[in-house]
Design a protein around this motif. Sequence first.
Motif, short mmCIF file in Angstrom:
data_model
loop_
_atom_site.label_atom_id
_atom_site.label_comp_id
_atom_site.label_asym_id
_atom_site.label_seq_id
_atom_site.Cartn_x
_atom_site.Cartn_y
_atom_site.Cartn_z
N HIS A 90 4.19 -12.87 -42.63
CA HIS A 90 5.27 -12.09 -43.23
C HIS A 90 4.79 -10.85 -44.01
N GLU A 91 3.50 -10.76 -44.26
CA GLU A 91 2.96 -9.65 -45.06
C GLU A 91 3.03 -8.33 -44.28
N PHE A 92 3.32 -7.26 -45.03
CA PHE A 92 3.23 -5.94 -44.44
C PHE A 92 1.77 -5.64 -44.15
N LEU A 93 1.50 -4.96 -43.05
CA LEU A 93 0.13 -4.61 -42.70
C LEU A 93 -0.47 -3.64 -43.71
N PHE A 94 0.34 -2.68 -44.13
CA PHE A 94 -0.15 -1.63 -45.02
C PHE A 94 0.62 -1.72 -46.33
N LYS A 95 0.13 -2.63 -47.18
CA LYS A 95 0.83 -2.94 -48.42
C LYS A 95 0.52 -1.91 -49.51
N SER A 96 1.56 -1.67 -50.28
CA SER A 96 1.43 -0.85 -51.46
C SER A 96 0.69 -1.67 -52.52
N ARG A 97 0.04 -0.98 -53.41
CA ARG A 97 -0.61 -1.69 -54.53
C ARG A 97 0.41 -1.98 -55.63
N VAL A 98 1.62 -1.42 -55.46
CA VAL A 98 2.70 -1.62 -56.43
C VAL A 98 3.67 -2.66 -55.87
N GLY A 99 3.98 -3.65 -56.64
CA GLY A 99 4.93 -4.68 -56.20
C GLY A 99 4.26 -5.74 -55.35
N LEU A 100 5.05 -6.73 -55.02
CA LEU A 100 4.57 -7.86 -54.24
C LEU A 100 5.03 -7.70 -52.80
N ASN A 101 4.10 -7.56 -51.90
CA ASN A 101 4.39 -7.39 -50.47
C ASN A 101 5.41 -6.28 -50.20
N LYS A 102 5.14 -5.11 -50.73
CA LYS A 102 5.94 -3.92 -50.46
C LYS A 102 5.10 -3.02 -49.54
N PRO A 103 5.76 -2.36 -48.57
CA PRO A 103 4.98 -1.48 -47.69
C PRO A 103 4.54 -0.22 -48.44
N LEU A 104 3.46 0.33 -47.99
CA LEU A 104 2.98 1.62 -48.48
C LEU A 104 4.11 2.63 -48.30
N SER A 105 4.27 3.53 -49.23
CA SER A 105 5.33 4.54 -49.09
C SER A 105 4.86 5.67 -48.18
N ARG A 106 5.82 6.38 -47.62
CA ARG A 106 5.52 7.54 -46.78
C ARG A 106 4.73 8.57 -47.58
N SER A 107 5.13 8.77 -48.82
CA SER A 107 4.46 9.79 -49.65
C SER A 107 3.01 9.40 -49.93
N MET A 108 2.74 8.12 -50.12
CA MET A 108 1.36 7.69 -50.34
C MET A 108 0.54 7.80 -49.06
N ALA A 109 1.15 7.47 -47.92
CA ALA A 109 0.46 7.63 -46.64
C ALA A 109 0.11 9.11 -46.43
N TYR A 110 1.05 9.99 -46.76
CA TYR A 110 0.82 11.43 -46.66
C TYR A 110 -0.35 11.85 -47.56
N LYS A 111 -0.34 11.36 -48.78
CA LYS A 111 -1.39 11.71 -49.74
C LYS A 111 -2.77 11.25 -49.25
N ILE A 112 -2.83 10.06 -48.68
CA ILE A 112 -4.09 9.52 -48.14
C ILE A 112 -4.63 10.45 -47.05
N LEU A 113 -3.75 10.85 -46.13
CA LEU A 113 -4.18 11.71 -45.02
C LEU A 113 -4.49 13.13 -45.48
N ARG A 114 -3.70 13.66 -46.40
CA ARG A 114 -3.95 15.01 -46.92
C ARG A 114 -5.31 15.06 -47.63
N THR A 115 -5.61 14.04 -48.40
CA THR A 115 -6.89 13.99 -49.12
C THR A 115 -8.04 13.96 -48.12
N ALA A 116 -7.91 13.16 -47.07
CA ALA A 116 -8.95 13.11 -46.04
C ALA A 116 -9.07 14.45 -45.34
#
Length: 180
Positions: A90-116
């Motif tokens: 039941h776990e999301f593959l790409f979990k946020s570090r905020v909350g319990l079993n919440k998916p990573l947000s689009r904005s955080m995914a964007y930030k990860i890729l922009r930083t790279a």
Amino acid sequence: MNFVQPIRDPDMILFIKRYLKEQSERNYMLFVTGINSGLRISDILQLRVRDVKKTYFNIIEIKTGKKKRIDMTPQLQKEFKVYIEGKEDHEFLFKSRVGLNKPLSRSMAYKILRTAGERFGLDDIGTHTMRKTFGYHLYKQTGDVALLQKILNHSDPAFTLRYIGISDDMMNKAIKAFKI
């Protein structure tokens, strides 16, 4: 919204993969999933562990509402096997570090890729870069625009070529070869 490009250089893809893997397995797998599936970020972020236990994805696209089955590459299957070890279905593959079993947000995914991207001097990178990178390299390997058009769910082959940057490549090549 900025217009993003595919990552055309295979070496650059390797550099980004290494960089993201050093950061975290989650960030690495997010990128690997995107460039090997052609899925939109909205669909990737909704994936759960149970969704990658098969050799294919069965999803309902968030943007279109269409049901879609996408076979996974053998390499992606292998990566997921290691990545999901010890995780619950039941776990999301790409979990946020905020909350319990919440998916990573689009904005955080964007930030990860922009930083790279910034790390390697890529200005026109975002979450859609992964889908475009998949499309660009699939087209370069197969030359089959009709197949890619169907996979990406586009209505026009000319749009598909523009979307993955092939039109830009052809224009740049023509200009470089131009002589008077």
